[in-house]
Scaffold this motif. Structure first.
Motif, PDB file in Angstrom:
ATOM      1  N   VAL A   1       0.881  -1.173   0.000  1.00 42.70           N
ATOM      2  CA  VAL A   1       0.000   0.000   0.000  1.00 42.70           C
ATOM      3  C   VAL A   1       0.912   1.214   0.000  1.00 42.70           C
ATOM      4  O   VAL A   1       1.759   1.356   0.891  1.00 42.70           O
ATOM      5  CB  VAL A   1      -0.923   0.015   1.229  1.00 42.70           C
TER       6      VAL A   1
ATOM      7  N   ALA B   1      -3.473   0.978  -3.854  1.00 36.21           N
ATOM      8  CA  ALA B   1      -3.293  -0.432  -3.504  1.00 36.21           C
ATOM      9  C   ALA B   1      -3.941  -1.286  -4.582  1.00 36.21           C
ATOM     10  O   ALA B   1      -4.697  -0.795  -5.431  1.00 36.21           O
ATOM     11  CB  ALA B   1      -3.907  -0.736  -2.140  1.00 36.21           C
TER      12      ALA B   1
ATOM     13  N   LYS C   1      -7.487  -3.227   5.800  1.00 33.66           N
ATOM     14  CA  LYS C   1      -6.170  -2.732   6.185  1.00 33.66           C
ATOM     15  C   LYS C   1      -6.099  -1.214   6.084  1.00 33.66           C
ATOM     16  O   LYS C   1      -5.633  -0.535   7.008  1.00 33.66           O
ATOM     17  CB  LYS C   1      -5.092  -3.364   5.302  1.00 33.66           C
TER      18      LYS C   1
ATOM     19  N   ASN D   1      -7.432  -5.609   1.676  1.00 32.47           N
ATOM     20  CA  ASN D   1      -6.882  -4.259   1.517  1.00 32.47           C
ATOM     21  C   ASN D   1      -7.856  -3.196   2.015  1.00 32.47           C
ATOM     22  O   ASN D   1      -7.444  -2.155   2.531  1.00 32.47           O
ATOM     23  CB  ASN D   1      -6.523  -3.997   0.054  1.00 32.47           C
TER      24      ASN D   1
END
Length: 681
Positions: free
Chosen positions: A410, A432, A442, A439
């Protein structure tokens, strides 16, 4: 002809604290316009680091002048985005409520700001005031490139109206209808936002929550709050004789209180009831606005549509407008909120002074702000941070960055000129892989530090857009993340990080047309490596700050989030430290809007209790209670002395690692600044 468009409050950062902020003068910005072309446009919040700032845009003015290589002495007109009489009446209310304030009205205040900040005497005949909705409509219509259009402005309120309908052509803007401030759909949505524990500026969060809910649960209550009328009109109920502005009475609350739905508290977990409320709120907004638009689309025989005002940033609503097929073409300006009205005010005044028709200069890029700097300037600034970072110049920044993204990194991505408007479109972005569902979690949790339900936008190359997304029939400009559309069924499970719970996405289409070439190359190369030319794209900031502007902003955000890599220009940046100890090599300072404070209370007989705070004065900001040790340490925070040196003065105070962590938390929340120590010559 050179014109300076202004938007924002009439108070300055150095003004007395007794000056009351005017809540409707928000999103301060400046724009420099020459012969219909926007040379520069920037929001003040990017520079003073205060989200939705309501201060006079001094820094933004200077940046616009610097970008264009101009001075105020070369300006033909200064253009402000509200009527003068409206501003003076509003100021008078402040003076009646605050007897110690010095009386000075709008025109004199603007002249005074330009004199005190730039030593420039603005001639009276060069200052123009533009009706708020005319400013919104002008920027939207001119930048659409349409020859004629229905222009619809809907927001909280502009002077006496919350909505204005225009018939626009080369001859100008012809008002067709207005909706009063008491029927404000902007205020309606804000009041619903407040019921969910949010505040002004958080409406987009509610839009993201709505797809998780059942719009029918509270459908009857929402239906009781409005009446649709003939000729595209409507009324909101329970608002008569009430002030329903940005800070006024919440007219939604009583109906839901009677139904047992209570305002959500800050940090209270979201429940299904909250999602159902959000769904009903969003559905109601769409129903009313589609009712208005249907009438006018028929009345003007299927015109093109320009949609502007703060409500036009509701991209789910915009997607519904496209899906209705009422208009052959739809345009939403990338800065449809009040910041964009600085440009609109300048365009309106230019048309007036030139005695000509409105131009048709379609916007092709939102990258109108300050540049990140030359490679040498970037390298020099990064070098000052090398106590805590390491960096190298890539042989091919696209190749290296695409490889990192394909491997799961990322990254913070900072390139060229910053974007004008609330969206990061590839110059101040967090990027990302759009495929792994993890993702989303995150970035929400570890990077953006925000609610887990919030969706992210996909950025896709123009030649692949129709493969991955079901684009409606009407023509729209998808460059600016303005429309939510369905994700193609075959790829909903592929694009898990950017496909929302209702199988939609707020798509950005990136073209190889010279305006976003580097970003297009990056997505293309990522697609070659992975087979999917789609990246997750979100704004480069955490939840406590505006989008980053400078290298220092970018490094600060990188160091206080869990981003894997920072890419700035041609440079790849990584952290040097594995724990918090290196943070103490940096120099802390209070921000201009924060201050230390204490509170003493009687705790018992002959006993006093003292508490310590770091207070914030920014719009929507909250301070933090701090320990006595940190209070004492921050009294020495001058921006020049490393934290290690300050801690050495207090060797007997607390655990060193805990104190470093506490200051780190304050930096995370942007209540403190940290900068590198000055290097010796």
């Amino acid at each position: 002809m050179l014109l300076l468009g202004l938007n924002g409050g009439l108070i300055s950062a150095s003004g007395p604290s007794s000056e009351a902020s005017q809540g409707y003068l928000h999103d301060a910005s400046a724009c420099l316009l020459q012969e219909g072309q926007t040379l520069a446009a920037v929001e003040e919040e990017r520079l003073n680091r205060l989200k939705k700032t309501d201060l006079f845009p001094v820094r933004a003015i200077q940046e616009c002048l610097d970008i264009a290589g101009k001075t105020l002495s070369s300006i033909d007109a200064v253009c402000y985005y509200f009527e003068e009489s409206f501003l003076d009446v509003a100021l008078n209310k402040n003076y009646l409520a605050n007897r110690d304030q010095k009386i000075k009205y709008a025109r004199a205040r603007i002249v005074e700001h330009l004199k005190s900040s730039f030593d420039f005497d603005l001639p009276d005949d060069k200052l123009f005031f533009v009706p708020h909705h005319v400013a919104h409509a002008s920027s939207s219509f001119v930048r659409s490139g349409f020859r004629d259009a229905l222009v619809v402005v809907i927001d909280g309120a502009g002077e006496d109206h919350s909505g204005t309908i225009f018939n626009a052509s080369a001859a100008g803007l012809k008002p067709l209808a207005t909706h009063s401030a008491r029927n404000s759909l902007g205020a309606f949505y804000l009041h619903g936002t407040q019921m969910l524990g949010y505040t002004f500026g958080d409406e987009y969060k509610v839009m993201g929550l709505a797809p998780y809910g059942d719009k029918g649960r509270y459908g009857e209550i929402f239906e009781s709050l409005f009446t649709l009328k003939p000729n595209g009109d409507y009324t909101l109920e329970n608002t008569r004789d009430l002030n329903i502005g940005l800070t006024g009475y919440n007219f939604i609350a009583p109906a839901f209180l009677n139904a047992g739905f209570f305002p959500r508290r800050r940090n209270e977990p979201f429940t299904q009831l909250h999602a159902d409320f959000a769904a009903g709120l969003q559905a109601t907004l769409e129903k009313i606005i589609l009712h208005v638009l249907k009438y006018w689309s028929q009345e003007l025989s299927n015109p093109n549509l320009c949609f502007s005002g703060g409500v036009a940033h509701n991209s789910t609503l915009n997607g519904a407008i496209l899906a209705s097929n009422m208009f052959p073409k739809v345009f939403v300006h990338p800065a449809s909120h009040d910041a964009g009205s600085a440009e609109g005010a300048a365009l309106a005044v230019e048309s007036k002074l030139s005695k000509g028709s409105l131009p048709h200069l379609r916007i092709t890029t939102a990258s109108l702000g300050p540049d990140i700097g030359s490679p040498a300037a970037i390298s020099s600034r990064l070098d000052s941070w090398t106590d805590v970072i390491e960096f190298h110049r890539a042989d091919d920044i696209v190749e290296e960055s695409a490889g990192l993204l394909a491997e799961g990194a990322v990254i913070g991505w900072v390139q060229g000129r910053s974007e004008f408007g609330p969206r990061a479109l590839g110059n101040r972005s967090i990027l990302a892989d759009a495929r792994p569902g993890e993702n989303k979690a995150k970035i929400n949790d570890m990077v953006k530090k925000r609610e887990s339900y919030r969706p992210f936008a996909p950025a896709v190359t123009s030649n692949a857009a129709k493969k991955y997304f079901d684009l409606p029939t009407p023509v729209a400009d998808y460059r600016y993340m303005s429309f939510v559309v369905p994700v193609a069924e075959a790829y909903q499970s592929t694009l898990r990080a950017t496909t929302h719970i209702d199988h939609t996405a707020r798509v950005q289409i990136v073209y190889n047309d010279g305006y976003n070439e580097l970003f297009h190359r990056l997505i293309t190369r990522f697609g070659q490596l992975t087979g999917v030319p789609v990246l997750l794209n979100t704004s480069f900031n955490n939840n406590f700050e505006p989008i980053v502007q400078t290298i220092d902003d970018a490094v600060s955000c990188f160091l206080t989030t869990s981003l894997d890599v920072l890419v700035a220009g041609e440079y790849v940046v990584k952290r040097r430290y594995a724990d918090e100890s290196n943070l103490a090599l940096l120099c802390p300072s209070l921000r201009k809007t924060t201050k230390l404070a204490t509170e003493t209370r009687i705790a018992g007989l002959d006993e006093l209790s003292r508490r310590y705070f770091l207070q914030s004065e920014g719009r929507g900001s909250t301070g933090s209670e701090i320990s006595e040790e940190i209070y004492n340490i921050l009294q020495c925070a001058d921006g020049r002395t490393p934290l290690n040196d300050i801690l050495d003065r207090f060797q007997s105070v607390g655990d060193r690692s805990e104190l470093i962590q506490e200051t780190r938390t304050l930096w995370d929340r942007r209540l403190l600044d940290f900068r590198p120590a000055a290097r010796g010559i």
